[in-house]
Design an enzyme around this catalytic site. Structure first.
Site, mmCIF file in Angstrom:
data_model
loop_
_atom_site.group_PDB
_atom_site.id
_atom_site.type_symbol
_atom_site.label_atom_id
_atom_site.label_comp_id
_atom_site.label_asym_id
_atom_site.label_seq_id
_atom_site.Cartn_x
_atom_site.Cartn_y
_atom_site.Cartn_z
ATOM 1 N N TYR A 128 33.869 29.499 52.775
ATOM 2 C CA TYR A 128 33.867 28.602 51.614
ATOM 3 C C TYR A 128 33.295 27.238 51.978
ATOM 4 O O TYR A 128 33.543 26.723 53.073
ATOM 5 C CB TYR A 128 35.301 28.366 51.124
ATOM 6 C CG TYR A 128 35.903 29.510 50.348
ATOM 7 C CD1 TYR A 128 35.645 29.677 48.995
ATOM 8 C CD2 TYR A 128 36.775 30.401 50.962
ATOM 9 C CE1 TYR A 128 36.225 30.701 48.275
ATOM 10 C CE2 TYR A 128 37.371 31.433 50.246
ATOM 11 C CZ TYR A 128 37.091 31.576 48.902
ATOM 12 O OH TYR A 128 37.662 32.591 48.189
ATOM 13 N N TYR A 167 36.877 37.848 54.255
ATOM 14 C CA TYR A 167 37.204 36.904 55.333
ATOM 15 C C TYR A 167 38.680 37.049 55.724
ATOM 16 O O TYR A 167 39.501 37.518 54.935
ATOM 17 C CB TYR A 167 36.909 35.457 54.902
ATOM 18 C CG TYR A 167 37.627 35.011 53.650
ATOM 19 C CD1 TYR A 167 38.921 34.500 53.713
ATOM 20 C CD2 TYR A 167 37.010 35.099 52.403
ATOM 21 C CE1 TYR A 167 39.582 34.108 52.568
ATOM 22 C CE2 TYR A 167 37.668 34.706 51.253
ATOM 23 C CZ TYR A 167 38.952 34.208 51.348
ATOM 24 O OH TYR A 167 39.610 33.820 50.216
ATOM 25 N N ARG A 177 40.834 39.207 53.143
ATOM 26 C CA ARG A 177 40.629 39.274 51.697
ATOM 27 C C ARG A 177 39.449 40.186 51.391
ATOM 28 O O ARG A 177 38.398 40.059 52.025
ATOM 29 C CB ARG A 177 40.303 37.890 51.108
ATOM 30 C CG ARG A 177 41.369 36.818 51.155
ATOM 31 C CD ARG A 177 42.681 37.145 50.490
ATOM 32 N NE ARG A 177 42.673 37.954 49.288
ATOM 33 C CZ ARG A 177 42.442 37.521 48.045
ATOM 34 N NH1 ARG A 177 42.182 36.259 47.818
ATOM 35 N NH2 ARG A 177 42.473 38.345 47.011
ATOM 36 N N HIS A 180 35.679 38.738 46.738
ATOM 37 C CA HIS A 180 36.204 38.416 45.406
ATOM 38 C C HIS A 180 35.578 37.134 44.880
ATOM 39 O O HIS A 180 35.096 36.299 45.646
ATOM 40 C CB HIS A 180 37.726 38.270 45.433
ATOM 41 C CG HIS A 180 38.198 37.143 46.308
ATOM 42 N ND1 HIS A 180 38.366 37.272 47.667
ATOM 43 C CD2 HIS A 180 38.513 35.852 46.019
ATOM 44 C CE1 HIS A 180 38.771 36.116 48.172
ATOM 45 N NE2 HIS A 180 38.862 35.235 47.200
ATOM 46 N N HIS A 182 36.718 34.018 42.226
ATOM 47 C CA HIS A 182 37.803 33.417 41.438
ATOM 48 C C HIS A 182 37.291 33.060 40.049
ATOM 49 O O HIS A 182 36.165 32.543 39.909
ATOM 50 C CB HIS A 182 38.298 32.132 42.105
ATOM 51 C CG HIS A 182 38.896 32.333 43.455
ATOM 52 N ND1 HIS A 182 40.253 32.453 43.655
ATOM 53 C CD2 HIS A 182 38.335 32.439 44.683
ATOM 54 C CE1 HIS A 182 40.496 32.615 44.951
ATOM 55 N NE2 HIS A 182 39.350 32.604 45.599
#
Lengths: 262, 208
Positions: A128, A167, A177, A180, A182
Site C-alpha cells: 500500500y 500480502y 490477505r 482485494h 476496499h
C-alpha cells in the site's frame, strides 16, 4: 337481513374510498445482522478489543438516519476512476490491467443513482502507498491505489486499475490477505453507509482469510467474490471483474408517494 | 412452496482496515492525488450558526486511543435542516453547507477533530422536538461493521432531557456517553467527547 348495514363503529371504515397502501415512512429495511460479521470475531484478533459488548440500541429511522450527504460530479476529478492514470508519473503501473464494474442496488433490486463509491487497494506486489505500511514489496512510483466514481442513473459504476497482490499481515504468524479492493459506499441515507471489500474469483487465500471468514454466512461471503467477466473485458488491453453492491432497501419514499408540498 | 420474495441481500460489511486513509483521506496516508478532497472542515465563511470544534478520541477495551480510526459526521444546519431532499422541514436550507465531514485520528495522539457549527434542534416526523445532535459513524481496523452513535451537547440539558432517542436508553448513566462537554479555549467553543468501544463506560451504539 337488514337492507342497510349498520354503521360501523369506527367511522373510518364507512368511507367509500378505495384502500391504498400506507405511505412508507422512508425508513430502511431492518438490517439483517446475521449476514454481517459480528463485532467480536476472535479469529480476527484486532476485533477483540475494538468490539462493543453491549447490545446495540435499535432505533426507528428518523430524519437523521434517512438523510445523508449528497455528492455530485463537482466533487470528482476527471481521472478519479482511472487508477492506471491518476497517479502515473513516468509510465503505467506494473500489474494485470483490469476493469471493475457493477451496479449499486438496494434490497428491492433498484439501482442507487448518483451515489459516491470510493475504492482503495494495494499495488500489484501487495504494498500500500501508506506511511504505515512497511511490507518489503516495493512501492510502485506510478500507482496511488485509490479512486472514486459516482453511479449513473441506473446505479452503474466502473473503474480501471491493476489487480492488487496478496500480502502478509500480523494476525497469526502466517496470515495472508487474499487480493482485494476496499469499497466505501454511501447510498441515499446515512443508515445505508457501508464499507466492504471485493475479492477475486478463484483466489486460494479466500477460504483461509481470518477477516473474510468473520462472515458467518457462506452465501454472504460468496457475494463478496467478483467473478471474471470476459464479456466486459477489453481485448488486448484489460480483463474485467463484475462486482454488484447491495445496500439496504427503503420502505417506499417520500418522493414517490407524496405529492409536492404535502 | 410459497412464491419467492425476490429481495436481494445487503452486501456484507468488512473492516475498513488500517489503510483506510488511502481511499478516504489520501493526504493522511502521505500523498496527494485528487484535485478535490473531503475533510473535517464542514464550514465555509458563509455558513450560518455558532462555530464549534468537536474534539475527541475513540478508546479500545484497554482505554488506549485508536490511532487508525476514521469518523464521519452527518448533521443538520443551524436551522435544524438536513441538506437532503427528504428533509422538507421549514428551516432554511443552505446549499453550501453539506453537513457531512470525515476525519482520521492523529497517528500519535489519536485525537479526532471537526470544525463545524452547532446544529439546530430537529422536529421528527411524529412532531416531537429532538435535541440538537450530530450523527457519528466509526470505522477502523478491528471494527467489522461501522458503528453508529450520536453526539449531544452538554449545554442543552433541557432539550436532552426531553429527547426521544436519549430517553430510549434504559440506564440514565449510559445516556451520558453521548454528551459532548462544552468548554471555551482561546475564544473558541470546543465540545469534547470520548467514544469507548468497551468497558463500564461503553458508548451507546445504535442499530439504525
Amino acid at each position: 337481513m337488514n337492507a342497510q348495514a349498520p354503521a360501523l363503529r369506527d367511522p373510518r371504515l364507512n368511507r367509500p374510498e378505495p384502500f391504498t397502501p400506507p405511505l412508507g415512512d422512508g425508513g430502511f429495511f431492518q438490517r439483517d445482522r446475521s449476514i454481517h460479521p459480528p463485532a467480536h470475531a476472535p479469529g480476527y484478533k484486532s476485533s477483540v478489543l475494538r468490539s462493543p459488548r453491549q447490545a446495540l440500541l435499535s432505533l426507528e429511522n428518523s430524519i437523521s438516519e434517512i438523510t445523508g450527504p449528497v455528492f455530485g460530479h463537482n466533487d470528482l476529478g476527471p481521472l478519479d476512476n482511472d487508477l492506471i492514470r491518476n497517479y502515473a508519473k513516468d509510465g503505467d503501473p506494473v500489474g494485470e490491467r483490469i476493469i471493475v464494474h457493477g451496479r449499486v442496488l438496494d434490497e428491492t433490486g433498484r439501482g442507487v443513482p448518483n451515489t459516491l463509491v470510493e475504492f482503495w487497494q494495494a499495488n500489484a506486489g501487495g504494498r500500500y502507498r501508506h506511511k504505515k505500511d512497511t511490507y518489503l514489496a516495493p512501492i510502485d512510483p506510478n500507482f496511488g491505489g485509490c479512486g472514486r466514481a459516482l453511479t449513473d442513473d441506473s446505479g452503474y459504476y466502473y473503474f480501471r486499475t491493476v489487480k492488487p497482490g496478496p500480502y502478509p499481515w500480523r494476525n497469526y504468524v502466517n496470515s495472508w490477505r487474499p487480493a482485494h479492493i476496499h469499497f466505501s459506499v454511501f447510498g441515499s441515507g446515512f443508515a445505508q453507509r457501508l464499507i466492504t471489500q471485493m475479492y477475486f474469483e478463484g483466489d486460494p487465500l479466500i477460504p483461509v482469510c481470518p477477516i473474510l471468514t468473520t462472515i458467518p454466512d457462506k452465501d454472504a461471503l460468496d457475494r463478496l467474490v467478483a467473478p471474471l467477466d470476459l464479456n466486459a473485458s477489453s481485448p488486448f488491453d484489460s480483463l474485467a471483474y463484475r462486482f454488484d453492491i447491495v445496500l439496504r432497501g427503503q420502505r417506499s419514499t417520500y418522493f414517490e408517494n407524496r405529492t409536492e408540498g404535502n | 412452496m410459497p412464491q419467492p420474495l425476490n429481495y436481494l441481500k445487503e452486501t456484507a460489511s468488512q473492516t475498513a482496515g488500517p489503510y483506510v486513509h488511502i481511499g478516504l483521506i489520501p493526504a493522511m496516508a502521505g500523498f496527494d492525488i485528487f484535485e478535490k478532497n473531503f475533510s473535517n472542515v464542514l464550514v465555509t465563511p458563509n455558513t450560518a450558526g455558532q462555530r464549534i470544534t468537536l474534539e475527541g478520541k475513540v478508546l479500545d477495551g484497554t482505554g488506549t486511543p485508536l490511532r487508525d480510526v476514521l469518523l464521519e459526521i452527518w448533521q443538520a444546519n443551524a436551522s435544524g435542516r438536513y441538506n437532503h431532499p427528504a428533509d422538507r422541514s421549514a428551516g432554511a436550507l443552505e446549499p453550501e453547507f453539506r453537513g457531512w465531514g470525515r476525519a482520521g485520528s492523529d497517528f500519535e495522539s489519536g485525537l479526532v477533530t471537526f470544525e463545524t457549527i452547532k446544529p439546530g434542534a430537529i422536529t421528527d416526523r411524529a412532531g416531537r422536538k429532538c435535541a440538537p445532535h450530530i450523527n457519528v459513524w466509526v470505522v477502523a481496523r478491528g471494527i467489522n461493521i461501522g458503528l453508529n452513535t450520536r453526539l449531544y451537547f452538554s449545554d442543552e440539558e433541557a432539550a436532552n432531557a426531553a429527547d426521544p432517542v436519549l430517553n430510549l436508553i434504559e440506564q440514565p448513566t449510559r445516556r451520558k456517553t453521548l454528551i459532548a462537554t462544552r468548554s471555551e479555549r482561546a475564544g473558541k467553543i470546543v465540545y469534547s467527547f470520548t467514544i469507548n468501544l468497551q468497558g463500564p463506560e461503553e458508548t451507546v451504539f445504535f442499530d439504525v
